[in-house]
Motif scaffolding. Structure first.
Motif, PDB file in Angstrom:
ATOM      1  N   CYS A   1       0.839  -1.196   0.000  1.00 59.09           N
ATOM      2  CA  CYS A   1       0.000   0.000   0.000  1.00 59.09           C
ATOM      3  C   CYS A   1       0.878   1.252   0.000  1.00 59.09           C
ATOM      4  O   CYS A   1       1.842   1.357   0.767  1.00 59.09           O
TER       5      CYS A   1
ATOM      6  N   CYS B   1      -7.299  -1.993   1.303  1.00 63.13           N
ATOM      7  CA  CYS B   1      -6.273  -2.109   2.340  1.00 63.13           C
ATOM      8  C   CYS B   1      -6.929  -2.142   3.731  1.00 63.13           C
ATOM      9  O   CYS B   1      -7.642  -1.210   4.109  1.00 63.13           O
TER      10      CYS B   1
ATOM     11  N   CYS C   1      -5.599  -1.795   6.571  1.00 64.00           N
ATOM     12  CA  CYS C   1      -4.947  -0.987   7.618  1.00 64.00           C
ATOM     13  C   CYS C   1      -5.665   0.339   7.853  1.00 64.00           C
ATOM     14  O   CYS C   1      -6.012   0.667   8.985  1.00 64.00           O
ATOM     15  N   HIS C   2      -5.898   1.099   6.803  1.00 59.37           N
ATOM     16  CA  HIS C   2      -6.566   2.393   6.984  1.00 59.37           C
ATOM     17  C   HIS C   2      -7.614   2.657   5.914  1.00 59.37           C
ATOM     18  O   HIS C   2      -8.064   3.786   5.744  1.00 59.37           O
ATOM     19  N   GLY C   3      -7.951   1.630   5.165  1.00 58.38           N
ATOM     20  CA  GLY C   3      -9.092   1.752   4.265  1.00 58.38           C
ATOM     21  C   GLY C   3      -8.844   2.334   2.888  1.00 58.38           C
ATOM     22  O   GLY C   3      -9.805   2.755   2.234  1.00 58.38           O
ATOM     23  N   SER C   4      -7.604   2.343   2.425  1.00 56.10           N
ATOM     24  CA  SER C   4      -7.396   2.799   1.040  1.00 56.10           C
ATOM     25  C   SER C   4      -7.934   1.754   0.074  1.00 56.10           C
ATOM     26  O   SER C   4      -7.856   0.559   0.323  1.00 56.10           O
TER      27      SER C   4
ATOM     28  N   HIS D   1       0.123   4.037   1.082  1.00 60.69           N
ATOM     29  CA  HIS D   1      -0.101   4.870   2.255  1.00 60.69           C
ATOM     30  C   HIS D   1       1.005   4.594   3.270  1.00 60.69           C
ATOM     31  O   HIS D   1       1.968   5.349   3.359  1.00 60.69           O
ATOM     32  N   LEU D   2       0.911   3.472   3.989  1.00 62.44           N
ATOM     33  CA  LEU D   2       1.944   3.173   4.983  1.00 62.44           C
ATOM     34  C   LEU D   2       2.530   1.778   4.832  1.00 62.44           C
ATOM     35  O   LEU D   2       3.160   1.253   5.755  1.00 62.44           O
ATOM     36  N   GLY D   3       2.301   1.159   3.693  1.00 61.46           N
ATOM     37  CA  GLY D   3       3.075  -0.043   3.380  1.00 61.46           C
ATOM     38  C   GLY D   3       2.459  -1.390   3.701  1.00 61.46           C
ATOM     39  O   GLY D   3       3.140  -2.410   3.556  1.00 61.46           O
ATOM     40  N   CYS D   4       1.197  -1.454   4.119  1.00 65.41           N
ATOM     41  CA  CYS D   4       0.588  -2.769   4.345  1.00 65.41           C
ATOM     42  C   CYS D   4       0.451  -3.514   3.011  1.00 65.41           C
ATOM     43  O   CYS D   4       0.373  -2.897   1.950  1.00 65.41           O
TER      44      CYS D   4
ATOM     45  N   PRO E   1      -6.785   7.114   2.476  1.00 66.95           N
ATOM     46  CA  PRO E   1      -5.680   8.060   2.654  1.00 66.95           C
ATOM     47  C   PRO E   1      -4.490   7.881   1.712  1.00 66.95           C
ATOM     48  O   PRO E   1      -3.561   8.696   1.727  1.00 66.95           O
TER      49      PRO E   1
HETATM   50 FE1  FES Z   1      -3.011   0.972   3.440  1.00 72.67          FE
HETATM   51 FE2  FES Z   1      -2.791   2.810   5.333  1.00 72.67          FE
HETATM   52  S1  FES Z   1      -1.394   1.265   4.831  1.00 72.67           S
HETATM   53  S2  FES Z   1      -4.402   2.498   3.975  1.00 72.67           S
END
Ligand code: FES
Length: 203
Positions: free
Chosen positions: A123, A141, A143-146, A125-128, A158
């Protein structure tokens, strides 16, 4: 004492004391050379291991050219499962790419005429790791819904852009993904594929 010492000295064979010294010296030299040899071997092994560690991985896994499978087999799998083809060693999702849906050729350089596109599953965003959602037919995703459409283009959340991707080519019918170079994903506003979610979200 003077007469008893003289014959002893005279009886000593010429060079006798030097012979003991020479043997001692030879033994020391042998031990020293053995030690130096061991050190040299150790350093050589360490140097070799260091070079192997630092040398870029040119074939096989992530960071290299990843040889995957026959293109036709991959396409069959994608269509049969309604899901992208996963390449764990390359940290990649392969999705079907139809150039007719990309009239300006935004992804032409990455696909090199193949009916497939390679998306980096990390991802932006932050790498998930972004999994595929079967019901929506999007990447979502946890983790934070992207959320990203089937071509990895940003659809919400995000993440600052679409998923990053890799160039691929087909060699003798086999798909090869170049994971050595990460290509930055398209900006949020540059989505080419018109794909609404095809069912409920997985999030
Ligand atoms: Fe995927 Fe934050 S790591 S939305």
């Amino acid at each position: 004492a003077g007469t008893s010492g003289a014959p002893a000295a005279a009886a000593r064979p010429p060079g006798g004391g030097g012979g003991r010294k020479s043997k001692t010296t030879t033994r020391r030299a042998f031990l020293r050379n053995s030690w130096l040899g061991t050190m040299a071997l150790g350093l050589a092994a360490f140097g070799g291991a260091s070079i192997m560690y630092l040398w870029p991985n040119l074939t096989g896994g992530f960071g290299a050219q990843v040889e995957v499978e026959e293109q036709d087999f991959i396409l069959e799998e994608i269509r049969a499962n309604s899901a992208p083809y996963e390449i764990p060693t390359g940290r990649t999702w392969l999705v079907e790419y139809d150039p007719a849906l990309d009239p300006d050729g935004q992804y032409a350089d990455l696909t090199n005429g193949a009916p497939l596109m390679a998306l980096y599953w990390k991802c932006v965003h932050l790498g998930c790791r972004v999994p595929w959602c079967e019901s929506s037919q999007w990447f979502e995703c946890p983790c934070h819904g992207s959320r990203y459409n089937r071509w990895g283009e940003w659809q919400g959340g995000p993440a600052p852009r679409g998923l990053d991707r890799f160039a691929l080519e087909v060699r003798k019918g086999v798909v090869v993904v170049d994971t050595a170079t990460v290509v930055t994903g398209p900006p949020r506003t540059a989505a080419v594929l018109q794909q609404s979610p095809e069912g409920p979200s997985c999030l």
